[in-house]
Every structure is written in C-alpha cells, then in structure tokens.
Scaffold this motif. Structure first.
Motif, mmCIF file in Angstrom:
data_model
loop_
_atom_site.group_PDB
_atom_site.id
_atom_site.type_symbol
_atom_site.label_atom_id
_atom_site.label_comp_id
_atom_site.label_asym_id
_atom_site.label_seq_id
_atom_site.Cartn_x
_atom_site.Cartn_y
_atom_site.Cartn_z
ATOM 1 N N GLU A 118 -8.105 -54.762 -21.858
ATOM 2 C CA GLU A 118 -7.452 -54.446 -23.122
ATOM 3 C C GLU A 118 -8.359 -54.736 -24.312
ATOM 4 O O GLU A 118 -9.120 -55.706 -24.321
ATOM 5 N N GLY A 119 -8.269 -53.876 -25.323
ATOM 6 C CA GLY A 119 -8.967 -54.079 -26.573
ATOM 7 C C GLY A 119 -8.091 -53.657 -27.735
ATOM 8 O O GLY A 119 -6.924 -53.302 -27.555
ATOM 9 N N THR A 120 -8.645 -53.674 -28.927
ATOM 10 C CA THR A 120 -7.920 -53.314 -30.146
ATOM 11 C C THR A 120 -8.498 -52.033 -30.718
ATOM 12 O O THR A 120 -9.710 -51.918 -30.903
ATOM 13 N N GLN A 121 -7.632 -51.069 -31.000
ATOM 14 C CA GLN A 121 -8.119 -49.798 -31.519
ATOM 15 C C GLN A 121 -8.302 -49.844 -33.024
ATOM 16 O O GLN A 121 -7.527 -50.449 -33.750
ATOM 17 N N HIS A 122 -9.369 -49.187 -33.471
ATOM 18 C CA HIS A 122 -9.650 -49.010 -34.898
ATOM 19 C C HIS A 122 -9.980 -47.534 -35.094
ATOM 20 O O HIS A 122 -10.967 -47.038 -34.537
#
Length: 288
Positions: A118-122
């Motif tokens: 999992e990561g964070t979208q930008h």
C-alpha cells in the motif's frame, strides 16, 4: 479518445455497471509481445474500493493500470488511474510478473490487497487539463516501511527519467532512429466474435517494440502497427512506461495514456521531459 477507457482496463464486467471510475488499461497486444520478467521496475496499480455502499467492508480489489518505479519510494502512473474512485479507496502496487495470477490465488479482499504494497496516491492538481496538456500524471508514494517491503519482495532498479527538454533537443530525426519499447500489464488488441469485440488477457507484465511517429508539446505519438513490425499498448497499460534507448541507456520517455480503441495503431504517451511533467515530479523525486 482517452485510454479510460483511456488505456485503463476493465477487468470485471461488474465494474463498468457499478461505477464511472478510472478503468484499468489493457495489456500489450499480442502481435510482437514478449514477457518482460527483467523489467522489475514496472508494476501494476491495484485498487481496493467499496461497491456495496458499506465503506467499512471494501469488497472489490483488482489491478487497473500499469506504472513504473522512478525512485525507491515513488511509483509513476496516470492521473486517470487514481481519480474518480469512491471515498476510502486504497492504492497498492505489485511488481510481480503475474499480478492476475496472484490475485486469482488469493481469497478474501484483505488477501488480494496483500498481493501489493500500500502507498498514498498524489494526483496532479491540474488534471484533467486540456488536449494540449492533460496533466494526466500521478504517483503512489511509499513511506520508509512500505518502500522497504516493496524492495524486499521485488528487488528493482528505478527507471531513468529524461532531462529537461531532452526530446526537443534531440529532434524527430534522432527519435525516429532510436529504439522504443512499451511495457505494461494491459489487455490484448480487440478480438472479434459473435458478441462483438473483446479485449482478452491482461495482468501479466509484457513488452513490445513500438515506433516513433511524432513529438508534440506534451505528447509522444508512437506507432504500433503490426504491418510495420511493431506491437503496442492497450487497456490496462495506462500509466505504464514507454522507454527509448539513447546512447545505450534505457530512458523512461513517457507514460501510456490513450490510443485507438481496438489497440491496433497508435499509442499516445505523456512526455516526462516537459516543464509541466517535471514540475509535478519535482515534488517527489530528484530530477536529472
């Protein structure tokens, strides 16, 4: 047209009926395609989202687009892959060669999500832009713990980005003489059958040689005609890399965005050497 179909892939029939969200781009078409196990920096974007109105129990996990690791903790993809999802959608990246096989082998939504990290979208704040500059660019950013897990599961070397204005400086003649290659997890070109056209396959990392067509302000247009000896991208390849070999070095020139609907002729890719692309990426990576 845009490949969201922009080249995002429709991996389940229910998706189109359930929501008007970013659709996954398709696989590399079959007529010059080869597996790409060596392109370990190329991955698939997996999204977990809620379809039944109960955000406490996300019930859909699937891969939707392609992308590329451009440093140890940044995965580059397309903005149309990260927007228009229901509230609470979560984003994961897998660098496995066969992402669809891993998802098929998993059981619960949690097990499917664990196929990726999992990561964070930008997403570019200027998306969707216009035809001259769509600003169709986004990243998934990983914290130190997530980046360490990603590298442990799938060792990779980040892709090399181009220098500012590199392709304008080279010019069309040099770009036409260079070797171009597209990679991604997308579907195959359209197949005609009794029920109409379908796009089979997808979910396995593939590559194909493409040819240079034209350089526009923010686009590289690439030929993928079988008659010219080329393959190309399709639905689910959105956000994935288009590499060019310059002075023996593989450079990530652009990301797949759109093309012709049947995936027979043209791949339209977003340049990464332009001020707008570099302005966005400078927030996340060190640029050459």
């Amino acid at each position: 047209m845009r490949r969201s179909a922009l080249f995002a892939s429709l991996t389940t029939a229910a998706l189109a009926a359930a929501m008007a969200a970013a659709a996954p781009a398709s696989a590399i078409n079959t007529y010059k395609a080869q597996p790409a196990p060596e392109r370990t920096e190329v991955g698939a974007l997996i999204v977990q989202w809620d379809r039944d109105g109960n955000p406490g129990t996300p019930d859909v996990v699937d891969w939707y687009c392609s992308g590329t690791m451009i440093d140890e903790n940044t995965f580059l993809t397309a903005a149309h892959c990260t927007t228009d999802w229901p509230t609470g959608a979560r984003f994961y990246v897998s660098l496995a060669q066969d992402v669809q096989g891993a998802l098929d082998a998993a059981g619960t939504p949690a097990e499917k999500a664990a196929v990726g990290v999992e990561g964070t979208q930008h997403t570019s704040p200027d998306y969707p832009g216009n035809s001259a500059d769509a600003h169709d660019i986004a990243v998934i950013e990983f914290n130190d713990t997530q980046a360490a897990e990603l590298a442990q599961r799938w060792p990779f070397n980040p892709a090399t980005l181009p220098a500012a204005g590199q392709f304008d400086a080279l010019g069309s003649r040099a770009l036409d003489a260079a070797t171009w290659q597209v990679a991604g997890y997308g579907t195959e070109e359209a197949k005609r059958g009794p029920g109409g056209q379908t796009h089979p396959g997808g979910g396995v990392r593939m590559k194909a040689e493409v040819g240079f067509n034209a350089l526009n302000k923010t686009w590289v247009r690439l030929a993928m005609n079988e008659s010219r000896g080329y393959g190309g991208a399709c639905y689910g390849d959105s956000g994935g890399p288009n590499f060019v070999t310059l002075d023996g070095e593989l450079v990530l020139a652009a990301t797949t965005i759109t093309g012709d609907g049947p995936c027979y002729a043209t791949n339209v890719s977003y340049r990464l050497d332009t001020p707008s692309a570099r302005g966005f990426l400078a927030e996340f990576v060190d640029l050459p």
